[in-house]
Each structure stands twice: as C-alpha cells, then as structure tokens.
Scaffold this motif. Structure first.
Motif, PDB file in Angstrom:
ATOM      1  N   ARG A  30       0.842  -1.201   0.000  1.00  0.00           N
ATOM      2  CA  ARG A  30       0.000   0.000   0.000  1.00  0.00           C
ATOM      3  C   ARG A  30       0.868   1.238   0.000  1.00  0.00           C
ATOM      4  O   ARG A  30       1.873   1.293   0.694  1.00  0.00           O
ATOM      5  CB  ARG A  30      -0.918   0.013   1.212  1.00  0.00           C
ATOM      6  CG  ARG A  30      -2.075  -0.959   1.042  1.00  0.00           C
ATOM      7  CD  ARG A  30      -3.051  -0.838   2.152  1.00  0.00           C
ATOM      8  NE  ARG A  30      -3.687   0.482   2.122  1.00  0.00           N
ATOM      9  CZ  ARG A  30      -4.882   0.735   2.593  1.00  0.00           C
ATOM     10  NH1 ARG A  30      -5.581  -0.222   3.130  1.00  0.00           N
ATOM     11  NH2 ARG A  30      -5.392   1.944   2.550  1.00  0.00           N
ATOM     12  N   CYS A  38      -9.005   5.153  -4.801  1.00  0.00           N
ATOM     13  CA  CYS A  38      -9.056   4.916  -3.360  1.00  0.00           C
ATOM     14  C   CYS A  38      -9.106   3.402  -3.135  1.00  0.00           C
ATOM     15  O   CYS A  38      -9.263   2.622  -4.076  1.00  0.00           O
ATOM     16  CB  CYS A  38     -10.237   5.636  -2.720  1.00  0.00           C
ATOM     17  SG  CYS A  38     -11.828   5.165  -3.355  1.00  0.00           S
ATOM     18  N   ASP A  40     -10.902   0.032  -1.449  1.00  0.00           N
ATOM     19  CA  ASP A  40     -12.201  -0.424  -0.959  1.00  0.00           C
ATOM     20  C   ASP A  40     -11.995  -1.215   0.338  1.00  0.00           C
ATOM     21  O   ASP A  40     -10.893  -1.235   0.895  1.00  0.00           O
ATOM     22  CB  ASP A  40     -12.936  -1.241  -2.026  1.00  0.00           C
ATOM     23  CG  ASP A  40     -12.242  -2.546  -2.377  1.00  0.00           C
ATOM     24  OD1 ASP A  40     -11.191  -2.863  -1.773  1.00  0.00           O
ATOM     25  OD2 ASP A  40     -12.743  -3.266  -3.258  1.00  0.00           O
ATOM     26  N   GLU A  41     -13.050  -1.894   0.817  1.00  0.00           N
ATOM     27  CA  GLU A  41     -12.983  -2.620   2.082  1.00  0.00           C
ATOM     28  C   GLU A  41     -12.002  -3.795   2.027  1.00  0.00           C
ATOM     29  O   GLU A  41     -11.452  -4.208   3.035  1.00  0.00           O
ATOM     30  CB  GLU A  41     -14.370  -3.155   2.489  1.00  0.00           C
ATOM     31  CG  GLU A  41     -15.386  -2.074   2.806  1.00  0.00           C
ATOM     32  CD  GLU A  41     -16.047  -1.512   1.547  1.00  0.00           C
ATOM     33  OE1 GLU A  41     -16.146  -2.237   0.534  1.00  0.00           O
ATOM     34  OE2 GLU A  41     -16.452  -0.343   1.577  1.00  0.00           O
ATOM     35  N   GLN A  42     -11.783  -4.370   0.849  1.00  0.00           N
ATOM     36  CA  GLN A  42     -10.861  -5.500   0.699  1.00  0.00           C
ATOM     37  C   GLN A  42      -9.456  -5.045   0.303  1.00  0.00           C
ATOM     38  O   GLN A  42      -8.652  -5.847  -0.167  1.00  0.00           O
ATOM     39  CB  GLN A  42     -11.376  -6.485  -0.359  1.00  0.00           C
ATOM     40  CG  GLN A  42     -12.607  -7.255   0.039  1.00  0.00           C
ATOM     41  CD  GLN A  42     -13.892  -6.489  -0.238  1.00  0.00           C
ATOM     42  OE1 GLN A  42     -13.947  -5.669  -1.150  1.00  0.00           O
ATOM     43  NE2 GLN A  42     -14.912  -6.734   0.558  1.00  0.00           N
ATOM     44  N   ASP A  43      -9.153  -3.758   0.463  1.00  0.00           N
ATOM     45  CA  ASP A  43      -7.848  -3.167   0.113  1.00  0.00           C
ATOM     46  C   ASP A  43      -7.526  -3.275  -1.374  1.00  0.00           C
ATOM     47  O   ASP A  43      -6.358  -3.331  -1.759  1.00  0.00           O
ATOM     48  CB  ASP A  43      -6.711  -3.782   0.943  1.00  0.00           C
ATOM     49  CG  ASP A  43      -6.645  -3.196   2.340  1.00  0.00           C
ATOM     50  OD1 ASP A  43      -7.241  -2.122   2.558  1.00  0.00           O
ATOM     51  OD2 ASP A  43      -6.003  -3.804   3.201  1.00  0.00           O
ATOM     52  N   LYS A  44      -8.530  -3.297  -2.207  1.00  0.00           N
ATOM     53  CA  LYS A  44      -8.348  -3.271  -3.659  1.00  0.00           C
ATOM     54  C   LYS A  44      -8.428  -1.821  -4.124  1.00  0.00           C
ATOM     55  O   LYS A  44      -9.181  -1.018  -3.572  1.00  0.00           O
ATOM     56  CB  LYS A  44      -9.432  -4.099  -4.371  1.00  0.00           C
ATOM     57  CG  LYS A  44      -9.462  -5.543  -3.958  1.00  0.00           C
ATOM     58  CD  LYS A  44      -8.328  -6.318  -4.549  1.00  0.00           C
ATOM     59  CE  LYS A  44      -8.464  -7.790  -4.203  1.00  0.00           C
ATOM     60  NZ  LYS A  44      -7.230  -8.487  -4.260  1.00  0.00           N
TER      61      LYS A  44
END
Length: 190
Positions: A30, A38, A40-44
């Motif tokens: 990251r 940006c 998302d919730e799954q770090d995608k």
C-alpha cells in the motif's frame, strides 16, 4: 561492537526492503494513491466513488488529447474556471479533498503516472547520491527507465486510460520538451 552494530543495521534494512519488494511483486504494497483512486474494504484499488473527482481526472486526459500539451490543459482548466482536487495527508485535514487551481506540475504528475492506465508500478524511482560543490552528500530521486522498474503489473485495477494511450502521452510529452538533452525540435522555432 560498533562495527557489528553497523553491519546489523545494514542487514535489517536489506531484510525490510526485501519484504517490501516481495509485497509489491504481489501488488499488495500500500502506498498513497493518486487522486481519482481509493481503496475499498478488501484493500483493492478502485476508482474514486466521487463523480466530481472522476470527472476532473477524466477532463485532464480529454483536454490533453485535444490540446496536445500540459500547458494547454492548464489553460483550458483556467479558461473554463475549473478546479482540480488534492487529497490532504496528515494533520486535521487528513483524507479531506481540497479543490484548487490546476498547475503544470500537477498535470504532468497525472499524465506520467502509470496508475491511471491500470498498472501497478513499484521502483520507478531510485535515489542517487551526489556531492555538492560545498562537499555535502545529497540524495536525489531519479526516474528509472520503464524496463528497469522493479515491479510492473498490467491490468491490476480499473483505469482512466489504456496502456497504449499512456505510452502515446509519454511520447508526446517527450517531443514537447524544449530543454534537457540535446535534441532536434520538431516544432516551430521558439
């Protein structure tokens, strides 16, 4: 003891950097994303959910297609009275969007960033040490050629432009340069 401590610091730094590279090779490292993206919730990595931000980024690429120069994009934004977003890092405004005037440097940063073509890239820059005339050692970031990037993962996330358009933009930006390495100008005499 001092010599061993220095060696241990070198080994620790090498291990930490190796871990960083391994994570980058998987596309999981990251880092601050450019404007328009940006997590998302799954770090995608996804396109920014804010339509105004997506529209401003898309406008840069369409204005560049139309004008053919970064200064042309800046002038078009100024002529139309458009603003461009910037995400704040640190402090009270952490993560907030601030809208302001578009500068030439911001346009170049967007056009030269492979993330906008859906490419995950790591190792685009390296730090070169130089000795200043005063005798101080200065470490400066230097851009690596594309074939020397440590990690390049194509089609990693959604994109604003295609990879071919990114390469065309790079070529056009290089041909627009009027300083730097000795070159024959293709345009009118300045």
């Amino acid at each position: 003891k001092g010599t061993m401590s220095q060696a241990e610091l070198h080994f620790i730094r090498a291990r930490l950097y190796g871990g960083k590279v391994n994570k980058a090779k998987k596309g999981e490292l990251r880092f601050p994303l450019p404007i328009g993206f940006c997590f998302d919730e799954q770090d995608k990595i996804i396109l920014d959910p804010d339509a105004e931000v997506r529209g401003a980024v898309s406008m840069i690429f369409s204005a560049f297609r139309e004008t053919g120069s970064a200064y042309g994009v800046v002038h078009k934004f100024a002529k139309l009275g458009l603003r461009f977003p910037k995400r704040q890092y640190g402090g009270v405004w952490q993560g907030k969007l601030v809208w302001g005037g578009l500068t030439h440097a911001r346009v170049l940063a967007v056009l030269k960033n492979p993330s906008y073509a859906g490419v995950y890239a790591f190792g685009r820059y390296h730090y070169a040490k130089e000795i200043s005339p005063e005798g101080k050692i200065i470490s400066r970031p230097k851009l690596r050629p594309m074939q020397d990037w440590q990690v390049k993962i194509d089609a990693h996330h959604e994109s604003y432009i295609s990879w071919d358009e990114y390469l065309k933009n790079e070529t056009l930006l290089k041909s627009n340069r009027t300083n730097g390495e000795p070159m024959i100008l293709t345009g009118a005499a300045r």
